[in-house]
Design a protein around this motif. Structure first.
Motif, short mmCIF file in Angstrom:
data_model
loop_
_atom_site.label_atom_id
_atom_site.label_comp_id
_atom_site.label_asym_id
_atom_site.label_seq_id
_atom_site.Cartn_x
_atom_site.Cartn_y
_atom_site.Cartn_z
N PRO A 204 -0.05 4.59 27.80
CA PRO A 204 -1.12 5.41 27.23
C PRO A 204 -2.11 5.85 28.31
O PRO A 204 -2.55 5.03 29.11
CB PRO A 204 -1.78 4.49 26.20
CG PRO A 204 -1.38 3.11 26.57
CD PRO A 204 -0.08 3.21 27.28
N GLY A 205 -2.41 7.14 28.33
CA GLY A 205 -3.32 7.68 29.35
C GLY A 205 -4.76 7.68 28.86
O GLY A 205 -5.18 8.62 28.19
N PHE A 206 -5.48 6.64 29.22
CA PHE A 206 -6.90 6.60 28.86
C PHE A 206 -7.75 7.11 30.01
O PHE A 206 -7.26 7.24 31.13
CB PHE A 206 -7.31 5.16 28.50
CG PHE A 206 -6.74 4.69 27.19
CD1 PHE A 206 -7.19 5.22 25.99
CD2 PHE A 206 -5.76 3.72 27.16
CE1 PHE A 206 -6.67 4.78 24.79
CE2 PHE A 206 -5.22 3.29 25.95
CZ PHE A 206 -5.68 3.83 24.77
N TYR A 207 -9.02 7.34 29.70
CA TYR A 207 -9.97 7.70 30.76
C TYR A 207 -10.43 6.38 31.37
O TYR A 207 -11.31 5.71 30.81
CB TYR A 207 -11.13 8.52 30.19
CG TYR A 207 -10.63 9.75 29.47
CD1 TYR A 207 -10.23 10.87 30.19
CD2 TYR A 207 -10.51 9.77 28.09
CE1 TYR A 207 -9.72 11.98 29.54
CE2 TYR A 207 -10.01 10.89 27.43
CZ TYR A 207 -9.62 11.98 28.16
OH TYR A 207 -9.12 13.08 27.52
N TYR B 139 -12.20 5.50 33.78
CA TYR B 139 -13.58 5.32 34.27
C TYR B 139 -14.59 5.14 33.13
O TYR B 139 -15.76 4.93 33.37
CB TYR B 139 -13.97 6.51 35.17
CG TYR B 139 -13.75 7.86 34.52
CD1 TYR B 139 -12.52 8.50 34.61
CD2 TYR B 139 -14.77 8.48 33.81
CE1 TYR B 139 -12.31 9.71 34.00
CE2 TYR B 139 -14.56 9.70 33.19
CZ TYR B 139 -13.33 10.31 33.30
OH TYR B 139 -13.12 11.53 32.68
N LEU B 140 -14.10 5.25 31.88
CA LEU B 140 -14.98 5.06 30.72
C LEU B 140 -14.61 3.76 30.02
O LEU B 140 -13.52 3.21 30.22
CB LEU B 140 -14.83 6.24 29.74
CG LEU B 140 -15.24 7.61 30.25
CD1 LEU B 140 -14.94 8.66 29.20
CD2 LEU B 140 -16.72 7.65 30.62
N ASP C 161 -15.89 4.16 24.50
CA ASP C 161 -16.05 5.60 24.75
C ASP C 161 -14.73 6.33 24.57
O ASP C 161 -14.69 7.44 24.03
CB ASP C 161 -16.58 5.85 26.17
CG ASP C 161 -18.08 5.58 26.26
OD1 ASP C 161 -18.74 5.54 25.21
OD2 ASP C 161 -18.58 5.40 27.38
N LYS D 112 -14.11 6.77 20.92
CA LYS D 112 -14.99 7.79 20.34
C LYS D 112 -14.51 9.19 20.72
O LYS D 112 -14.45 10.10 19.89
CB LYS D 112 -16.43 7.58 20.81
CG LYS D 112 -17.09 6.40 20.14
CD LYS D 112 -18.58 6.48 20.19
CE LYS D 112 -19.07 7.37 19.07
NZ LYS D 112 -20.50 7.30 18.86
N ILE D 113 -14.15 9.34 22.00
CA ILE D 113 -13.71 10.66 22.48
C ILE D 113 -12.43 11.08 21.75
O ILE D 113 -12.33 12.20 21.24
CB ILE D 113 -13.49 10.63 24.01
CG1 ILE D 113 -14.85 10.61 24.72
CG2 ILE D 113 -12.67 11.83 24.48
CD1 ILE D 113 -14.79 10.35 26.20
N LEU D 114 -11.47 10.18 21.68
CA LEU D 114 -10.18 10.55 21.07
C LEU D 114 -10.33 10.79 19.57
O LEU D 114 -9.74 11.73 19.03
CB LEU D 114 -9.13 9.47 21.35
CG LEU D 114 -8.68 9.41 22.82
CD1 LEU D 114 -7.87 8.16 23.09
CD2 LEU D 114 -7.86 10.65 23.18
N SER E 206 -18.05 15.11 23.69
CA SER E 206 -17.02 14.25 24.28
C SER E 206 -16.54 14.82 25.61
O SER E 206 -16.31 14.10 26.58
CB SER E 206 -15.81 14.15 23.35
OG SER E 206 -16.15 13.44 22.20
N ASP F 112 -2.62 12.50 34.39
CA ASP F 112 -2.96 11.12 34.04
C ASP F 112 -2.48 10.71 32.65
O ASP F 112 -2.65 9.55 32.26
CB ASP F 112 -4.48 10.91 34.11
CG ASP F 112 -4.99 10.97 35.53
OD1 ASP F 112 -4.16 10.97 36.46
OD2 ASP F 112 -6.23 11.01 35.72
N GLY F 113 -1.92 11.64 31.91
CA GLY F 113 -1.41 11.31 30.57
C GLY F 113 -2.48 11.36 29.49
O GLY F 113 -2.20 11.06 28.33
N ASN F 114 -3.72 11.72 29.87
CA ASN F 114 -4.79 11.82 28.85
C ASN F 114 -4.49 12.94 27.86
O ASN F 114 -4.77 12.82 26.67
CB ASN F 114 -6.16 12.13 29.48
CG ASN F 114 -6.51 11.24 30.64
OD1 ASN F 114 -6.94 11.69 31.69
ND2 ASN F 114 -6.32 9.95 30.47
#
Lengths: 303, 283
Positions: free
Chosen positions: A91-94, A96-97, A101, A104-106, B9, B98-100
């Protein structure tokens, strides 16, 4: 029974897709009923991820159609995906957050969720103590739990899982499996589970579809995959004596392995060899692999 | 309301990166270096001599306003173009890499909306960054030279020579110019964004954006293209300087040039969207 209860929750109809001239899917069809867990089994390149990509509207099929709860993903993607949660192998998360967060963003892309619900789901996946830390500091197992949390928000009826247990330790795999089975029991969740691990699919799924080089080679209940033979790995000698004993019992030799009927007793083999002056260092059961299954299917022309 | 949440966001993602703040820091240092350079005896003397040759009292016009004008023009075009291309080249391609993006596209949201949010975020970021550079540049100049004095704005290429003896009108033009530089810089961001939507690495998108703009800048200097230089993109990006034309504000000229730039930005966005729409995303 209502019509919506009878309708398949997930439908893949004659999906075809080529990538750079290579046929990745050759007319694959399957259905997943409401509350069912279907395993999509196959090696890398078998077409599992492409099928899932089409179901999520990320890959456009050359022909065929995918539908979620009767809504075509190709014709009305947003409406169809409103009931879907998905997890990918990495899974590609951010990074740096924080995990919070990220959630919430997703979830904002799904219209946002109430913070109380978000906290509930975080607690359910046992991530409360680390949810405010940066995702970059998470282990692979924690990332998968966070992935599970995001898939469960805002409240899907369908879960699409693309090799979610890859890279997890046995404890993590068991936790994940139990979690999904609990979800199904509680909410009647419909699950499509992509995997290349036969044992994994056998333990978790009601039915299985096996893909090989873009083609469906098997579809049926997981129980139908049960082996009617026992396979053993043997380290015994001398070879002439071992072959003689095997021949007498009518058992088959496949290299280092012997294949015997399920009702047979391996102790008969061990005692026969030792009684005649031979030696036995190891007799251990061999788990059937996906390769074995493919081999059996090609020999039997599929089931 | 949902759109605003999603936009929030997008900004959270953009401003959550450490590199974003490194950029602000780098610009502060660069502004400081420029300010010190303008204070160096040789440089300062040349500037003052130039003013006196043009009949201006150098003590009055070598001021915080004039230095702010020069700092903004130099720092944004030298370093800003690189920086905005870097940020906009990353905005889509980095998330894909990055897959995001897969996680986002698994949500019930259209690709167009995802890109629109990103495009607006990168434009807002560009404009606010330019304003930040303007404010900090002026603050530093005031500390070094004091708040008094008029302003001289000049650019041989754009045939500009404008003098503002009063602080009020000068500051007003400076503020409008900052906003226009922000809009000009959005074109760099739009080019970076366009390449970012294509199937390429983030670094390649940045390099492509810079290459296109550099080529545009070089070509207009060729004698064969000189008569048409006003039609080149980077030339039009420099038309923010018209904001200093006196005595009347050149609305028509600015509208002409900036409608071209905004049109170009929207066209690049639209093409980027179409290409992105046609892409397959798979592990």
């Amino acid at each position: 029974m209502k019509e919506s209860d009878e309708r398949p929750m997930i439908e893949a109809k004659n999906l075809r897709k080529r990538f750079a001239g290579k046929e990745a899917l050759k007319g694959v069809s399957f259905e997943v009923k409401r509350g069912e867990i279907l395993g999509l089994l196959g090696h890398n390149g078998a077409g599992k991820s492409t099928s899932l990509g089409i179901l999520l509207g990320m890959v456009a099929p050359d022909s065929g159609e995918a539908a979620i709860d009767g809504l075509s993903v190709q014709a009305s993607r947003s409406a169809a995906l409103a009931k879907v949660g998905a997890i990918f192998e990495s899974p590609g998360f951010y990074d740096y957050l924080s995990g919070w967060d990220n959630l919430k963003i997703l979830t904002n892309y799904s219209g946002g969720v109430d913070e109380a619900l978000l906290a509930d789901v975080v607690e359910r996946v046992e991530m409360t103590s680390r949810i405010r830390s940066r995702v970059g500091t998470y282990s692979h197992g924690m990332r998968q739990r966070l992935a599970l949390a995001q898939a469960l928000l805002p409240g899907p009826e369908v879960l699409l899982l693309d090799e979610p247990t890859d890279g997890l330790d046995p404890e993590g795999i068991k936790w994940f499996r139990d979690f999904i089975l609990d979800l199904r029991a509680e909410r009647g969740m419909t699950v499509l589970f992509n995997s290349h691990l036969l044992a994994e699919v056998e333990q978790m799924c009601d039915r299985v579809v096996i893909l090989q080089q873009g083609e469906k080679v098997f579809e049926g209940r997981t129980g139908d995959l049960e082996d009617d033979h026992l396979k053993l790995k043997i380290d015994a000698g001398p070879p002439e004596l071992v072959d003689k004993v095997l021949a007498e019992q009518g058992w088959l030799r496949q290299g280092e392995r012997i294949v015997l009927p399920k009702e047979a007793d391996a102790a008969d083999f061990t005692s026969s060899v030792i009684q005649r002056g031979g030696w036995v260092r190891e007799v251990s059961p061999v788990k059937r692999s996906l390769e074995d299954l493919y081999l059996e299917m090609s020999k039997g022309g599929g089931r | 309301m949902i759109f605003l949440k999603q936009f929030g966001s997008e900004l959270r993602k953009l401003f959550g990166r450490r590199r974003t703040y490194v950029g602000y820091g780098v610009f502060l240092v660069f502004e400081l270096i420029l300010l010190i350079t303008f204070q160096l005896q040789g440089v300062k003397e040349r500037q003052m001599e130039f003013m006196e040759q043009n009949g201006l009292a150098a003590d009055e016009y070598f001021s915080s306003l004039t230095v702010t004008f020069m700092v903004m023009a130099f720092s944004l075009f030298l370093l800003g173009s690189i920086y905005f291309a870097l940020v906009s080249g990353d905005i889509v391609a980095k998330e894909v890499e990055d897959g995001n993006m897969r996680m986002v596209l698994a949500r019930p949201v259209s690709r167009f909306r995802v890109l629109l949010l990103k495009f607006l975020a990168v434009c807002l970021y560009t404009i606010t960054f330019v304003i930040f550079v303007g404010i900090t540049g002026y603050a530093m100049a005031v500390v070094a030279l004091g708040a008094d004095g008029g302003m001289l704005a000049f650019s041989p290429k754009m045939k500009l020579f404008a003098v503002y003896p009063e602080w009020g009108p000068a500051m007003l033009r400076l503020a409008v110019a900052a906003l226009l530089i922000g809009v000009s810089m959005c074109t760099i961001s739009a080019v970076g964004f366009f390449f970012s939507c294509l199937k390429m690495k983030p670094a390649t998108a940045t390099i492509m954006a810079l290459s296109v703009l550099f080529l545009d800048m070089v070509l207009q200097e060729f004698p064969i293209f000189k008569p048409y230089e006003a039609n080149f993109v980077t030339y039009k990006m420099s038309t923010w300087l018209y904001a200093f034309e006196a005595p009347h504000f050149p609305w028509a000229k600015l509208a002409d040039n900036f409608s071209f730039l905004i049109g170009l930005d929207l066209t690049l966005f639209a093409i980027g969207c179409v290409v992105f729409q046609l892409r397959d995303f798979k592990t």
